[in-house]
Scaffold this active site. Structure first.
Site, short mmCIF file in Angstrom:
data_model
loop_
_atom_site.label_atom_id
_atom_site.label_comp_id
_atom_site.label_asym_id
_atom_site.label_seq_id
_atom_site.Cartn_x
_atom_site.Cartn_y
_atom_site.Cartn_z
N GLU A 178 -2.95 -4.63 -3.25
CA GLU A 178 -3.39 -5.56 -4.29
C GLU A 178 -3.41 -4.88 -5.65
OE1 GLU A 178 -4.77 -4.81 -1.44
OE2 GLU A 178 -5.83 -6.50 -0.54
N CYS A 224 -10.19 -5.22 -0.14
CA CYS A 224 -11.36 -4.33 -0.16
C CYS A 224 -12.17 -4.58 -1.43
CB CYS A 224 -10.92 -2.87 -0.06
SG CYS A 224 -10.28 -2.20 -1.60
N GLU A 238 0.29 5.17 0.68
CA GLU A 238 -0.66 6.18 1.16
C GLU A 238 -0.26 7.58 0.70
OE1 GLU A 238 -1.18 5.50 5.39
OE2 GLU A 238 -2.33 3.66 4.96
N ASN A 239 -1.16 8.51 0.92
CA ASN A 239 -0.93 9.89 0.52
C ASN A 239 -1.57 10.80 1.55
OD1 ASN A 239 -1.71 12.50 -1.15
ND2 ASN A 239 -0.08 11.45 -2.23
N ASN A 275 0.83 -1.20 0.00
CA ASN A 275 0.00 0.00 0.00
C ASN A 275 0.87 1.25 0.00
OD1 ASN A 275 0.56 -0.88 2.67
ND2 ASN A 275 -1.17 0.23 3.52
N CYS A 288 -10.56 -3.58 -4.79
CA CYS A 288 -9.50 -4.51 -5.22
C CYS A 288 -10.10 -5.80 -5.74
CB CYS A 288 -8.54 -4.79 -4.07
SG CYS A 288 -7.47 -3.38 -3.71
N CYS A 306 -4.08 0.66 -2.66
CA CYS A 306 -4.01 -0.61 -1.93
C CYS A 306 -2.91 -1.49 -2.52
CB CYS A 306 -5.33 -1.36 -2.04
SG CYS A 306 -6.68 -0.64 -1.12
N1 THU Z 1 -5.40 -1.53 2.29
C1 THU Z 1 -4.83 -2.34 1.35
O1 THU Z 1 -3.66 -2.15 0.98
N2 THU Z 1 -5.58 -3.35 0.83
C2 THU Z 1 -6.88 -3.60 1.13
O2 THU Z 1 -7.52 -4.45 0.53
C3 THU Z 1 -7.53 -2.83 2.22
C4 THU Z 1 -6.76 -1.69 2.77
C5 THU Z 1 -4.62 -0.42 2.85
C6 THU Z 1 -5.10 0.93 2.43
C7 THU Z 1 -4.59 1.79 3.57
O3 THU Z 1 -3.27 2.18 3.26
C8 THU Z 1 -4.56 0.86 4.76
O4 THU Z 1 -4.68 -0.46 4.26
C9 THU Z 1 -5.67 1.12 5.75
O5 THU Z 1 -6.90 1.12 5.15
#
Ligand code: THU
Length: 133
Positions: A58, A87, A47-48, A45, A90, A56
């Site tokens: 995936e 999620c 983030e920003n 993942n 994804c 994400c």
């Molecule tokens: N996240 C993922 O990388 N994959 C998912 O399927 C669900 C959530 C990440 C996004 C964010 O950086 C962190 O988990 C918290 O939501």
């Protein structure tokens, strides 16, 4: 998938998790896709500070695979502290490339444990498109 390949897939997801940029949520996620011809493509993942721009793990893995020329997958592993499922967004992105896909949910804390689910189980009755393509 034999046991050695399964362990390599899990390890690739764990290594990808170690690269996660999760500075806001602190929730690190790693993903690894195993192609039908045995390659491993990873994602974490990203983030920003504009939180909605977060990517994400995936979907980063899918993008990495596609840009390397891979679109056929035999398994996915996702590593996180609690072994979360992907999620909804994804799931739909994975469904673009796979009718079904075994998914290993790798929990890393407090002890390592792996649960297997499938894309079909997680996303029944997916959006199938407009018929235009
Ligand atoms: N996240 C993922 O990388 N994959 C998912 O399927 C669900 C959530 C990440 C996004 C964010 O950086 C962190 O988990 C918290 O939501």
């Amino acid at each position: 998938m034999d046991d050695v390949t399964r362990q390599q897939l899990i390890l690739a997801a764990q290594e990808a998790r170690a690269q996660a940029y999760a500075t806001y949520s602190k929730f690190t996620v790693g993903a690894a896709l195993l192609t039908t011809d045995g390659r491993l493509l990873r994602g974490c993942n990203v983030e920003n500070r504009s939180l909605g721009l977060t990517q994400c793990a995936e979907r980063v893995a899918v993008g990495n695979a596609v840009v390397e020329g891979y679109r056929d997958f035999q398994a996915l592993a996702i590593a996180s502290c609690t072994g979360v499922t992907p999620c909804g967004a994804c799931r739909q992105v994975l469904a673009e490339f796979c009718e079904d896909l075994p998914i290993l949910l790798v929990q890393e804390e407090p002890v390592s444990a792996t649960r297997e689910v499938s894309l079909r189980l997680l996303l029944p009755d997916r959006f199938g498109g407009t018929g235009a393509a």
